[in-house]
Design an enzyme around this catalytic site. Structure first.
Site, PDB file in Angstrom:
ATOM      1  N   HIS A  40     -25.406  20.350  67.069  1.00 10.23           N
ATOM      2  CA  HIS A  40     -25.136  21.643  66.436  1.00 10.23           C
ATOM      3  C   HIS A  40     -23.632  21.895  66.328  1.00 10.23           C
ATOM      4  O   HIS A  40     -23.118  22.193  65.235  1.00 10.23           O
ATOM      5  CB  HIS A  40     -25.804  22.756  67.262  1.00 10.23           C
ATOM      6  CG  HIS A  40     -25.586  24.136  66.730  1.00 10.23           C
ATOM      7  ND1 HIS A  40     -26.525  24.802  65.975  1.00 10.23           N
ATOM      8  CD2 HIS A  40     -24.531  24.986  66.835  1.00 10.23           C
ATOM      9  CE1 HIS A  40     -26.060  25.995  65.642  1.00 10.23           C
ATOM     10  NE2 HIS A  40     -24.845  26.132  66.155  1.00 10.23           N
ATOM     11  N   GLU A  41     -22.933  21.770  67.441  1.00 12.30           N
ATOM     12  CA  GLU A  41     -21.495  22.048  67.438  1.00 12.30           C
ATOM     13  C   GLU A  41     -20.722  21.040  66.592  1.00 12.30           C
ATOM     14  O   GLU A  41     -19.727  21.388  65.954  1.00 12.30           O
ATOM     15  CB  GLU A  41     -20.955  22.075  68.871  1.00 12.30           C
ATOM     16  CG  GLU A  41     -21.579  23.139  69.773  1.00 12.30           C
ATOM     17  CD  GLU A  41     -21.372  24.555  69.263  1.00 12.30           C
ATOM     18  OE1 GLU A  41     -20.482  24.774  68.412  1.00 12.30           O
ATOM     19  OE2 GLU A  41     -22.108  25.454  69.706  1.00 12.30           O
ATOM     20  N   HIS A  96     -17.844  20.237  59.301  1.00  8.02           N
ATOM     21  CA  HIS A  96     -17.573  21.166  58.203  1.00  8.02           C
ATOM     22  C   HIS A  96     -16.071  21.441  58.121  1.00  8.02           C
ATOM     23  O   HIS A  96     -15.476  21.445  57.034  1.00  8.02           O
ATOM     24  CB  HIS A  96     -18.343  22.469  58.439  1.00  8.02           C
ATOM     25  CG  HIS A  96     -18.448  23.349  57.241  1.00  8.02           C
ATOM     26  ND1 HIS A  96     -19.018  24.597  57.276  1.00  8.02           N
ATOM     27  CD2 HIS A  96     -18.063  23.176  55.952  1.00  8.02           C
ATOM     28  CE1 HIS A  96     -18.978  25.144  56.080  1.00  8.02           C
ATOM     29  NE2 HIS A  96     -18.395  24.300  55.255  1.00  8.02           N
ATOM     30  N   HIS A 128     -20.574  22.090  62.944  1.00  3.51           N
ATOM     31  CA  HIS A 128     -19.431  22.963  62.654  1.00  3.51           C
ATOM     32  C   HIS A 128     -18.152  22.139  62.526  1.00  3.51           C
ATOM     33  O   HIS A 128     -17.349  22.349  61.606  1.00  3.51           O
ATOM     34  CB  HIS A 128     -19.245  23.978  63.789  1.00  3.51           C
ATOM     35  CG  HIS A 128     -20.242  25.083  63.808  1.00  3.51           C
ATOM     36  ND1 HIS A 128     -20.538  25.841  62.696  1.00  3.51           N
ATOM     37  CD2 HIS A 128     -21.011  25.577  64.822  1.00  3.51           C
ATOM     38  CE1 HIS A 128     -21.440  26.755  63.020  1.00  3.51           C
ATOM     39  NE2 HIS A 128     -21.751  26.612  64.295  1.00  3.51           N
TER      40      HIS A 128
END
EC number: 3.4.24.59
Length: 786
Positions: free
Chosen positions: A567-568, A574, A571
């Site tokens: 998940h992290e 991105h 980010h």
């Protein structure tokens, strides 16, 4: 409130030792010529502390012992807490000088107007350079002197930023430029979009207010920021740290181990009574009681006490909710939610509530409801079980303090899912990071390359630095600083520096920027810097090294922790791929209800057996994770998956209610006594499932501040991610073609393109580009994709 200048998303002394075989070690690293060896290198950097120390110290020893100490994140100003304060003062002076320059040039020449938006973006970068790192330090740094300096710095810079947000002269010049076609014809589309975005933020910061009203606006905004910091700091505080039960209840507990554990704490209790027993709410005991105590009255008391926020915390929450409503009213909005959502994908709270209500209705009333099936399974374990019970009876029978107890009974009964095999032994931190590098190499042609860190560059000795490298362009995309072993910080993603093209033609000098940021190979762009912080348990490799042991065990993860890293890293990628010329809309600086998409999508990769089955290996034998073990563990942990989604929808609904019209109406009736607790209990009563009408848990919900009125984004982006997964990656999660489509349609734009247009391209559905109610229904699954 949002800002034209800031889009926040978000121990140990360094010991250098000389390795005995430095030169041969470095030669072995330099000889890497294939991806397999580089992936193995990543694994060992995270899993083998001695290997990491040799790599880090051996490569840099000459520089370390002879060169100057650098600062945090290679910012040479950040070597001490006082250095941070001094740096903030220097940046404040630099910002003030730039404001004077850009206003003067814009008022005297067309060139000044053409450069104005780039100057505004540079101004934003100067302030973010301080505010972002200060925000990180005050949350994650282990040294209190640093955190105090960061708090002082953050408040100083935030106050100046709010003054700029309401600077009429800056806004007037920007508005005139955007209205002048002779000027805009000479600007790039990105410059115009950033200009429009900054103009929006000026207007949403009360730029049209009378001076006195505007001063009040700035003061309120500053006060909300301070209250938010207090609120976040108090998330873990309880109303009371001991829970009282009667002696009779204690005697009725049928679990001897629990009784013995409870009795052991009685001498430590600050209170004593012949007729009462006290249970500490710190440590693991209260959670053991919720899982294993058959006495419902005891579980009820412990659960409520464990979920009661402090009274001060609730007062802080009520106050910033009131101030947010006041600000939105000052700006002419119906509520803070209307203010927040105006320029988001969802556009207004009505659309958000419709999305959430439809989701909840499908979960409760839909055919083959997974939620109801889960509740039925729990109900079958309950003492309240009755044959032929209705859905309503089942929902009413299961209280929030029953959840963990009934789940524990259910899992104990299903002994065919007994987890004899320790799946964590296949999921070391290094294995997962190596696997992510393999995945990114496959779908993006991007690798994660460990890089030595200099003395003073990191805040703790266990921090690993990673260079994100694009193999196609043979260029560095940015840097990650990974601290998986922070003792206090929950998993978090921090933007430290945003990508941006230097304004060399406007006098920005490389020699000035180089000591402050990390530049690309051409020294024309500052590279994004991201920090990921988690609180995983440290393996025994560090202990083993000093105990003289030849073997050591690395940090081993649960499947949920693997999801967290994926998940992290969503980010992080991105931020790396979304590199724009202007920093205001780079990387994760996009619409808040779009920003979770890359991170949520990465969880689809971590849950796919074709991914974990290929990257997960036993930390000592290197054996691949057997598919049957993975399947068994995945099934075991997904027992209440639908219930978790429903609970998240309740939290999103609460976020809307607490930032909705009702508080503004109370203010209009001159009622200052905002009562978030009554609103919380009323909503819980309405939504029924695991209904909490007793505790003040809402005071322990951090996203009420950080994600005010946009917490629904997690569920909304999950719905989007499911469609992207099915469209692009479901057939092959390792597909370069799918990765390229996703990168080109979604990631590379940062916030410089309408998210609905990005989705339309990614899903080959131009109906989505309209971003209207029909597009919302398509994402919500209410209408078939075209």
């Amino acid at each position: 409130m949002s800002s034209i200048l800031l889009r926040s998303y978000r121990h140990h002394a360094k010991v250098w030792t000389r390795p005995s075989s430095k030169s041969s070690f470095i030669r072995s690293l330099a000889s890497r010529s294939n991806p397999t060896s580089s992936f193995e290198h990543v694994r060992r950097v995270f899993d083998d502390d001695k290997y990491y120390q040799d790599f880090n110290n051996g490569t840099l020893s000459r520089k370390i012992f002879s060169g100057p100490r650098t600062g945090l994140f290679k910012n040479e100003k950040l070597t001490t807490p006082q250095g941070l304060i001094d740096f903030s003062g220097q940046c404040l002076t630099e910002a003030q000088t730039l404001v004077d320059t850009m206003i003067r040039e814009a008022e005297t020449s067309d060139q000044g107007k053409i450069h104005y938006i780039r100057r505004l973006d540079q101004l934003s970068d100067i302030l973010c350079r301080v505010i972002d790192v200060a925000e990180f330090i005050r949350v994650a740094h282990p040294n209190s002197k640093w955190t105090h300096a960061a708090q002082q710095t953050h408040e100083l810079m935030f106050e100046y930023m709010n003054q700029l947000n309401t600077n009429v002269q800056l806004h007037t010049i920007l508005g005139n430029i955007l209205a002048d076609k002779s000027i805009t014809s000479k600007l790039s589309s990105e410059e115009i979009m950033v200009g429009e975005y900054l103009k929006q933020d000026f207007e949403r910061s009360g730029i049209y207010m009378e001076p006195h009203t505007r001063e009040n606006f700035v003061a309120l905004t500053q006060e909300i920021s301070v209250l938010g910091s207090h609120f976040n700091n108090g998330i873990h505080e309880l109303k009371d740290y001991w829970c009282e039960i009667s002696q009779q209840e204690y005697e009725a507990i049928d679990n001897a181990d629990l009784k013995r554990e409870i009795r052991r704490f009685q001498q430590k209790s600050p209170r004593s009574s012949r007729n009462s027993v006290y249970i500490p709410l710190a440590g693991s005991l209260p959670y053991s009681i919720l899982q294993r105590c058959s006495m419902e009255s005891v579980r009820r008391k412990v659960w409520i006490a464990l979920h009661n926020a402090s009274e001060e915390q609730i007062s802080t929450l009520n106050l910033f909710l009131k101030y947010r409503a006041t600000l939105s009213k000052m700006l002419g909005y119906e509520s803070f939610a209307h203010y927040q959502l105006e320029h988001k994908m969802a556009k207004n709270p009505e659309n958000v509530l419709t999305f959430l209500e439809n989701l909840q209705r499908k979960m409760v009333d839909g055919e083959n409801s997974g939620l109801i099936s889960e509740l039925e399974s729990l109900y079958a374990m309950s003492n309240h079980w009755k044959p032929g019970a209705s859905k309503s009876d089942i929902i009413h029978a299961i209280q929030p303090w029953d959840r963990d107890y009934l789940l524990h009974k259910l899992q104990e009964e299903k002994k065919e899912t007994q987890l004899d095999d320790n799946i964590s032994e296949y999921l070391s931190v290094g294995t997962i990071m190596s696997g992510l590098s393999q995945l990114f190499h496959s779908i993006y042609s991007i690798e994660l390359l460990p890089e030595p860190s200099a003395s003073g560059e990191t805040w703790a000795s266990q921090v690993r630095k990673i260079k994100v490298f694009d193999n196609e362009t043979q260029s560095t995309l940015g840097f990650l600083y990974l601290d998986f072993w922070s003792p206090n910080v929950l998993p978090s993603h921090f933007t430290i520096v945003c990508s941006r093209q230097l304004n060399k033609d406007l006098g920005e000098k490389v020699e000035v920027m180089k000591p402050l940021v990390q530049l690309d190979e051409t020294e024309s762009h500052q590279l994004p810097v991201i920090s990921l912080v988690c609180n995983f348990h440290q393996g025994n490799s560090f202990i083993g090294r000093f105990a003289g042991l030849e073997t050591s065990k690395p940090t081993l993860l649960t499947l949920d922790q693997v999801d967290t890293i994926f998940h992290e890293m969503g980010h992080a990628m991105h931020s790396m791929i979304g590199r724009t010329k202007l920093q205001n809309l780079s990387g994760t600086r996009c619409s808040t209800d779009f920003v979770e998409l890359p991170s949520v999508l990465m969880e689809s990769f971590s849950k796919d057996p074709r991914v974990l089955g290929r990257i997960a290996r036993h930390y000592s034998t290197n054996e691949l994770l057997p598919h049957d073990i993975l399947a068994k563990h995945q099934h075991y942990r997904n027992v209440l998956e639908n219930s978790e989604t429903y609970m998240q929808s309740k939290m999103a609904m609460l976020d809307q209610v607490l930032h909705g019209k009702s508080i503004v109406k109370q203010l209009e009736m001159a009622r200052d006594d905002i009562d978030s607790t009554t609103m919380y209990h009323s909503l819980e009563k309405e939504l029924k499932v695991f209904s909490d009408q007793w505790s003040t848990w809402h005071g322990k919900f951090p996203h009420l501040f950080s994600y005010g009125a946009v917490y629904f984004s997690y569920l909304f982006d999950r719905a989007i991610a499911e469609k992207i997964w099915k469209s692009l990656f479901q057939n092959d999660p390792w597909s370069r073609e799918a990765g390229t489509t996703y990168k080109e349609a979604i990631l590379k734009w940062g916030g410089t393109r309408d998210p609905w247009h990005c989705l339309a391209d990614a899903l080959s559905n131009q109906e989505l580009s309209k971003g209207d109610e029909k597009a919302m229904r398509i994402i919500g699954g209410e209408t078939k994709d075209l």
